[in-house]
Design a protein around this motif. Sequence first.
Motif, PDB file in Angstrom:
ATOM      1  N   LEU A  32       0.800  -1.150  -0.029  1.00 49.74           N
ATOM      2  CA  LEU A  32      -0.028  -0.035   0.001  1.00 49.74           C
ATOM      3  C   LEU A  32       0.813   1.169  -0.007  1.00 49.74           C
ATOM      4  N   PRO A  33       0.370   2.380  -0.607  1.00 51.70           N
ATOM      5  CA  PRO A  33       1.216   3.527  -0.666  1.00 51.70           C
ATOM      6  C   PRO A  33       1.021   4.310   0.726  1.00 51.70           C
ATOM      7  N   ALA A  34       2.190   4.997   1.149  1.00 46.54           N
ATOM      8  CA  ALA A  34       2.174   5.704   2.421  1.00 46.54           C
ATOM      9  C   ALA A  34       2.300   7.178   2.036  1.00 46.54           C
ATOM     10  N   VAL A  35       1.726   7.724   3.016  1.00 40.00           N
ATOM     11  CA  VAL A  35       2.079   9.344   3.130  1.00 40.00           C
ATOM     12  C   VAL A  35       2.422   9.663   4.567  1.00 40.00           C
ATOM     13  N   PHE A  36       3.402  10.778   4.530  1.00 38.92           N
ATOM     14  CA  PHE A  36       3.802  11.189   6.052  1.00 38.92           C
ATOM     15  C   PHE A  36       3.059  12.253   6.518  1.00 38.92           C
ATOM     16  N   ILE A  37       2.279  12.262   7.647  1.00 36.27           N
ATOM     17  CA  ILE A  37       1.423  13.181   8.119  1.00 36.27           C
ATOM     18  C   ILE A  37       2.290  14.207   8.879  1.00 36.27           C
ATOM     19  N   ARG A  38       2.215  15.454   8.666  1.00 35.19           N
ATOM     20  CA  ARG A  38       2.847  16.385   9.497  1.00 35.19           C
ATOM     21  C   ARG A  38       1.884  16.876  10.632  1.00 35.19           C
ATOM     22  N   LYS A  39       2.536  17.516  11.711  1.00 30.72           N
ATOM     23  CA  LYS A  39       1.671  17.962  12.838  1.00 30.72           C
ATOM     24  C   LYS A  39       0.929  19.319  12.173  1.00 30.72           C
ATOM     25  N   GLU A  40       1.589  20.004  11.540  1.00 34.07           N
ATOM     26  CA  GLU A  40       0.970  21.248  10.701  1.00 34.07           C
ATOM     27  C   GLU A  40       1.887  21.409   9.604  1.00 34.07           C
ATOM     28  N   PRO A  41       1.169  21.922   8.536  1.00 32.66           N
ATOM     29  CA  PRO A  41       1.885  22.139   7.250  1.00 32.66           C
ATOM     30  C   PRO A  41       3.010  23.027   7.405  1.00 32.66           C
ATOM     31  N   LYS A  42       3.977  22.577   6.676  1.00 34.43           N
ATOM     32  CA  LYS A  42       5.075  23.631   6.510  1.00 34.43           C
ATOM     33  C   LYS A  42       4.949  25.210   6.012  1.00 34.43           C
ATOM     34  N   SER A  43       5.623  26.123   6.403  1.00 34.35           N
ATOM     35  CA  SER A  43       5.295  27.428   5.878  1.00 34.35           C
ATOM     36  C   SER A  43       6.125  27.661   4.815  1.00 34.35           C
ATOM     37  N   TYR A  44       6.903  26.655   4.248  1.00 33.88           N
ATOM     38  CA  TYR A  44       7.880  26.686   3.087  1.00 33.88           C
ATOM     39  C   TYR A  44       7.954  25.345   2.352  1.00 33.88           C
ATOM     40  N   GLY A  45       8.560  25.387   1.345  1.00 27.02           N
ATOM     41  CA  GLY A  45       8.711  24.146   0.473  1.00 27.02           C
ATOM     42  C   GLY A  45       7.072  23.758  -0.125  1.00 27.02           C
ATOM     43  N   THR A  46       6.553  22.525   0.201  1.00 30.50           N
ATOM     44  CA  THR A  46       5.518  22.037  -0.356  1.00 30.50           C
ATOM     45  C   THR A  46       4.300  22.512   0.245  1.00 30.50           C
ATOM     46  N   ASN A  47       4.526  22.951   1.549  1.00 28.90           N
ATOM     47  CA  ASN A  47       3.154  23.807   2.327  1.00 28.90           C
ATOM     48  C   ASN A  47       2.143  22.419   2.492  1.00 28.90           C
ATOM     49  N   LYS A  48       2.578  21.427   2.629  1.00 32.01           N
ATOM     50  CA  LYS A  48       1.572  20.153   2.653  1.00 32.01           C
ATOM     51  C   LYS A  48       1.500  19.579   4.291  1.00 32.01           C
ATOM     52  N   LEU A  49       0.307  19.243   4.401  1.00 33.55           N
ATOM     53  CA  LEU A  49       0.163  18.537   5.882  1.00 33.55           C
ATOM     54  C   LEU A  49       0.393  17.035   5.516  1.00 33.55           C
ATOM     55  N   ALA A  50       0.143  16.474   4.416  1.00 34.76           N
ATOM     56  CA  ALA A  50       0.348  15.199   4.095  1.00 34.76           C
ATOM     57  C   ALA A  50       1.329  15.053   2.671  1.00 34.76           C
ATOM     58  N   GLU A  51       2.362  14.804   3.106  1.00 37.20           N
ATOM     59  CA  GLU A  51       3.745  14.562   2.136  1.00 37.20           C
ATOM     60  C   GLU A  51       3.385  13.026   1.603  1.00 37.20           C
ATOM     61  N   GLY A  52       3.041  13.001  -0.289  1.00 35.48           N
ATOM     62  CA  GLY A  52       2.997  11.874  -0.918  1.00 35.48           C
ATOM     63  C   GLY A  52       1.722  11.963  -1.695  1.00 35.48           C
ATOM     64  N   ILE A  53       1.112  11.044  -1.870  1.00 32.69           N
ATOM     65  CA  ILE A  53      -0.017  11.168  -2.753  1.00 32.69           C
ATOM     66  C   ILE A  53      -1.061  11.656  -2.424  1.00 32.69           C
ATOM     67  N   ASP A  54      -2.074  12.178  -3.185  1.00 37.63           N
ATOM     68  CA  ASP A  54      -3.353  12.794  -2.839  1.00 37.63           C
ATOM     69  C   ASP A  54      -4.056  12.165  -1.942  1.00 37.63           C
ATOM     70  N   VAL A  55      -4.823  12.517  -0.729  1.00 38.73           N
ATOM     71  CA  VAL A  55      -5.520  11.702  -0.210  1.00 38.73           C
ATOM     72  C   VAL A  55      -6.922  11.885  -0.244  1.00 38.73           C
TER      73      VAL A  55
END
Length: 109
Positions: A32-55
């Motif tokens: 199964l694919p995995a995503v990494f979940i941040r406690k909060e989105p970064k304020s730089y770079g990808t600005n994503k909460l979940a890094e990986g494929i679209d959930v």
Amino acid sequence: MAPLVPEHTEILGGLEMGGIPIVTMLSQATGLPAVFIRKEPKSYGTNKLAEGIDVAGKTVTLVEDVITTGGAVRNAALALRELGADVSVVLCAIGIHQRVLGFDTRSLR
């Protein structure tokens, strides 16, 4: 831990930091694919909460190393739901608090 993954799971979500190594190996074991979940989105770079494929529109099973109060998994699940994911199961290696309100919580211990 692979036998605890529900059959309907489409994506595994590992919470930073402790859940990331576990979800990486669980992804390898299950395919199964995995995503990494941040406690909060970064304020730089990808600005994503979940890094990986679209959930969005996917069933995500969360993976954590230790659950005590359940606050981190609850917050992650609510944030993923806002992104359109279906989240109702949490897996953990060690569950000190076995029941997180509103979630099916499964642990190795």
